[in-house]
Design a protein around this motif. Structure first.
Motif, PDB file in Angstrom:
ATOM      1  N   ARG A 170       0.824  -1.210   0.000  1.00 16.16           N
ATOM      2  CA  ARG A 170       0.000   0.000   0.000  1.00 16.16           C
ATOM      3  C   ARG A 170       0.858   1.261   0.000  1.00 16.16           C
ATOM      4  O   ARG A 170       0.528   2.253  -0.655  1.00 16.16           O
ATOM      5  N   LEU A 171       1.967   1.221   0.738  1.00 17.03           N
ATOM      6  CA  LEU A 171       2.837   2.393   0.777  1.00 17.03           C
ATOM      7  C   LEU A 171       3.427   2.666  -0.600  1.00 17.03           C
ATOM      8  O   LEU A 171       3.489   3.821  -1.053  1.00 17.03           O
ATOM      9  N   ASP A 172       3.842   1.605  -1.285  1.00 14.06           N
ATOM     10  CA  ASP A 172       4.381   1.768  -2.633  1.00 14.06           C
ATOM     11  C   ASP A 172       3.316   2.351  -3.563  1.00 14.06           C
ATOM     12  O   ASP A 172       3.601   3.248  -4.362  1.00 14.06           O
ATOM     13  N   ALA A 173       2.075   1.854  -3.434  1.00 13.71           N
ATOM     14  CA  ALA A 173       0.985   2.374  -4.256  1.00 13.71           C
ATOM     15  C   ALA A 173       0.681   3.833  -3.932  1.00 13.71           C
ATOM     16  O   ALA A 173       0.364   4.627  -4.822  1.00 13.71           O
ATOM     17  N   ALA A 174       0.813   4.203  -2.642  1.00 18.64           N
ATOM     18  CA  ALA A 174       0.543   5.591  -2.239  1.00 18.64           C
ATOM     19  C   ALA A 174       1.550   6.547  -2.872  1.00 18.64           C
ATOM     20  O   ALA A 174       1.178   7.610  -3.379  1.00 18.64           O
ATOM     21  N   TYR A 175       2.821   6.189  -2.849  1.00 15.79           N
ATOM     22  CA  TYR A 175       3.840   7.071  -3.407  1.00 15.79           C
ATOM     23  C   TYR A 175       3.767   7.144  -4.938  1.00 15.79           C
ATOM     24  O   TYR A 175       4.228   8.108  -5.540  1.00 15.79           O
ATOM     25  N   LYS A 176       3.165   6.111  -5.567  1.00 16.68           N
ATOM     26  CA  LYS A 176       3.029   6.126  -7.020  1.00 16.68           C
ATOM     27  C   LYS A 176       1.706   6.740  -7.475  1.00 16.68           C
ATOM     28  O   LYS A 176       1.529   6.985  -8.667  1.00 16.68           O
ATOM     29  N   ALA A 177       0.777   6.958  -6.528  1.00 13.21           N
ATOM     30  CA  ALA A 177      -0.556   7.455  -6.888  1.00 13.21           C
ATOM     31  C   ALA A 177      -0.462   8.842  -7.519  1.00 13.21           C
ATOM     32  O   ALA A 177       0.328   9.687  -7.103  1.00 13.21           O
ATOM     33  N   ARG A 178      -1.309   9.084  -8.502  1.00 17.80           N
ATOM     34  CA  ARG A 178      -1.331  10.372  -9.188  1.00 17.80           C
ATOM     35  C   ARG A 178      -2.631  11.138  -8.951  1.00 17.80           C
ATOM     36  O   ARG A 178      -2.678  12.346  -9.148  1.00 17.80           O
ATOM     37  N   THR A 179      -3.693  10.435  -8.534  1.00 15.02           N
ATOM     38  CA  THR A 179      -4.989  11.085  -8.311  1.00 15.02           C
ATOM     39  C   THR A 179      -5.552  10.694  -6.956  1.00 15.02           C
ATOM     40  O   THR A 179      -5.119   9.719  -6.337  1.00 15.02           O
ATOM     41  N   HIS A 180      -6.565  11.463  -6.519  1.00 16.92           N
ATOM     42  CA  HIS A 180      -7.258  11.133  -5.268  1.00 16.92           C
ATOM     43  C   HIS A 180      -7.918   9.760  -5.349  1.00 16.92           C
ATOM     44  O   HIS A 180      -7.983   9.037  -4.356  1.00 16.92           O
ATOM     45  N   ALA A 181      -8.425   9.392  -6.527  1.00 17.57           N
ATOM     46  CA  ALA A 181      -9.093   8.106  -6.693  1.00 17.57           C
ATOM     47  C   ALA A 181      -8.145   6.943  -6.440  1.00 17.57           C
ATOM     48  O   ALA A 181      -8.575   5.862  -6.030  1.00 17.57           O
ATOM     49  N   GLN A 182      -6.862   7.130  -6.676  1.00 17.95           N
ATOM     50  CA  GLN A 182      -5.885   6.074  -6.411  1.00 17.95           C
ATOM     51  C   GLN A 182      -5.460   6.049  -4.950  1.00 17.95           C
ATOM     52  O   GLN A 182      -5.036   5.015  -4.445  1.00 17.95           O
ATOM     53  N   LEU A 183      -5.592   7.179  -4.275  1.00 22.49           N
ATOM     54  CA  LEU A 183      -5.191   7.249  -2.861  1.00 22.49           C
ATOM     55  C   LEU A 183      -6.269   6.716  -1.926  1.00 22.49           C
ATOM     56  O   LEU A 183      -5.974   5.973  -0.986  1.00 22.49           O
ATOM     57  N   GLU A 184      -7.513   7.096  -2.172  1.00 22.49           N
ATOM     58  CA  GLU A 184      -8.580   6.817  -1.214  1.00 22.49           C
ATOM     59  C   GLU A 184      -8.759   5.338  -0.881  1.00 22.49           C
ATOM     60  O   GLU A 184      -8.926   4.980   0.287  1.00 22.49           O
ATOM     61  N   PRO A 185      -8.717   4.390  -1.867  1.00 19.36           N
ATOM     62  CA  PRO A 185      -8.913   2.979  -1.517  1.00 19.36           C
ATOM     63  C   PRO A 185      -7.843   2.419  -0.599  1.00 19.36           C
ATOM     64  O   PRO A 185      -8.071   1.421   0.085  1.00 19.36           O
ATOM     65  N   LEU A 186      -6.673   3.041  -0.554  1.00 20.59           N
ATOM     66  CA  LEU A 186      -5.571   2.514   0.248  1.00 20.59           C
ATOM     67  C   LEU A 186      -5.859   2.582   1.742  1.00 20.59           C
ATOM     68  O   LEU A 186      -5.275   1.828   2.529  1.00 20.59           O
ATOM     69  N   ILE A 187      -6.738   3.499   2.172  1.00 21.41           N
ATOM     70  CA  ILE A 187      -7.052   3.613   3.595  1.00 21.41           C
ATOM     71  C   ILE A 187      -8.551   3.515   3.849  1.00 21.41           C
ATOM     72  O   ILE A 187      -9.014   3.847   4.942  1.00 21.41           O
ATOM     73  N   ARG A 188      -9.311   3.045   2.845  1.00 23.54           N
ATOM     74  CA  ARG A 188     -10.763   2.968   2.992  1.00 23.54           C
ATOM     75  C   ARG A 188     -11.161   2.069   4.156  1.00 23.54           C
ATOM     76  O   ARG A 188     -12.147   2.331   4.850  1.00 23.54           O
TER      77      ARG A 188
END
Length: 274
Positions: A51-69
Motif C-alpha cells: 500500500r505504501l508503494d501504491a501511495a507514493y506512485k498514486a497520481r490522483t485522489h481516486a488512487q489514494l482513497e482505496p488505500l485507507i478505505r
C-alpha cells in the motif's frame, strides 16, 4: 493487492474530485495513516509495503482513497467528500511535513562523501550504516556482489546519482520508504529492477539509480529503517501479549462462572435431599 470495495487495478469513480491530481503532502498524509495502521497491527508488513508503494506512485485522489478505505483514518480522506462538497487540503504542520521533522532530512544532507565508488571482482562490497553518499556514486560488480544501503546514510547533496554496473554479478540498493527514488537502468540478458521507483518526502534527497546489468542483476528495494523495524516488532509483541492476557482473563471468567453454576446446582440438590 486488492482493497475491499475496489477491484484490483481499477480506481473507483468517486465523487468530490476523485480524479483530481494528488499532491506530495496528500501522499504523505496517506503514508502516515498506513504507518499508524501497521504499528497498531491492522496491516501486516507485506500489505503495508504494497500500500505504501501504491501511495507514493498514486497520481490522483481516486488512487489514494482505496488505500485507507478500510482503516480508521483521522480527518478527511482526499477525494472522499460528499457530492458537491468542496475538498480542502488538510493543514500541514508548521515545518511543512511531520515526517520531515521526525526523520530529520535536513540534518542528513551535507558533508564529505565517505567514498565515490565501490568494486567487487569475484568478491563483494558493502556501503551501509551512517556513511555519506556522494552526489555521484559508481558501483561495479564482476562475478561478485555488492550492497548499497541508504536507510541510515547521509547525503552530500539533495540530488544523488548512483550508477550500477553488474556483469555476471549482482548489486542490491536498499532505500527507506520515504526517500524519493527513480530507477532508469537497463538489463541485457539480466535484470534491472525498476519496482523501487517511487516519490517520497519532498524535503529529502532525490536519488536516481541508473546503469547496466549484463548476465547479472541490480535490485532496488524499499525497506524500513532498523529502528522502525524494531519498534514495530516491539509494538506487535506488546499487542499480542495484551491479547493473550485478555484471552486468559476471559477464560478465567468463564471458568469462574461455570464453577459458580455448579456450586449453585449442588446447593439446590442438597436442599432437595432434605
Amino acid at each position: 493487492m486488492t482493497i475491499e470495495g475496489s477491484p484490483q487495478g481499477a480506481a473507483p469513480d468517486l465523487p468530490g474530485g476523485s480524479q483530481m491530481r494528488a499532491s506530495d503532502a496528500e501522499r504523505e498524509r496517506i503514508a502516515e495513516v498506513l504507518r499508524d495502521a501497521v504499528a497498531e497491527g491492522r496491516l501486516d508488513m507485506e500489505e503495508f509495503e504494497e500500500r505504501l508503494d501504491a501511495a507514493y506512485k498514486a497520481r490522483t485522489h481516486a488512487q489514494l482513497e482505496p488505500l485507507i478505505r478500510d482503516l480508521p483514518a483521522p480527518g478527511a480522506v482526499p477525494g472522499a467528500a460528499a457530492p458537491g462538497a468542496v475538498v480542502a487540503p488538510a493543514p500541514l504542520p508548521a515545518d511543512a511535513t511531520g515526517l520531515a521533522a521526525r526523520d530529520g532530512w535536513a540534518e542528513r544532507i551535507g558533508g564529505t562523501p565517505t567514498s565515490k565508488w565501490a568494486v567487487a571482482v569475484m568478491g563483494g562490497f558493502g556501503r551501509k550504516g551512517t556513511w555519506t553518499a556522494p552526489r555521484a556514486f559508481t558501483a561495479f560488480a564482476l562475478m561478485g556482489g555488492g550492497e548499497i544501503d541508504l536507510r541510515e546514510a547521509r547525503f552530500e547533496g539533495r540530488e544523488i546519482v548512483i550508477r550500477c554496473f553488474a556483469f555476471m554479478g549482482g548489486i542490491e540498493v536498499i532505500v527507506p520508504p520515504d526517500l524519493e527514488t527513480h530507477v532508469s537502468g537497463i538489463g541485457i540478458m539480466g535484470g534491472f529492477d525498476h519496482r523501487g521507483s517511487a516519490d517520497g518526502d519532498p524535503t529529502g534527497p532525490r536519488v536516481t539509480i541508473t546503469g547496466l546489468a549484463i548476465f547479472g542483476g541490480v535490485n532496488v528495494q524499499r525497506k524500513f529503517r532498523k529502528e522502525d523495524q524494531k519498534r514495530l516488532k516491539t509494538e506487535r509483541r506488546r499487542e499480542k501479549q495484551a491479547r493473550r492476557d485478555e484471552l486468559r482473563a476471559e477464560r478465567r471468567e468463564r471458568r469462574a462462572e461455570l464453577e459458580g453454576r455448579r456450586a449453585e446446582r449442588r446447593a439446590r440438590g442438597h436442599d432437595l435431599g432434605h
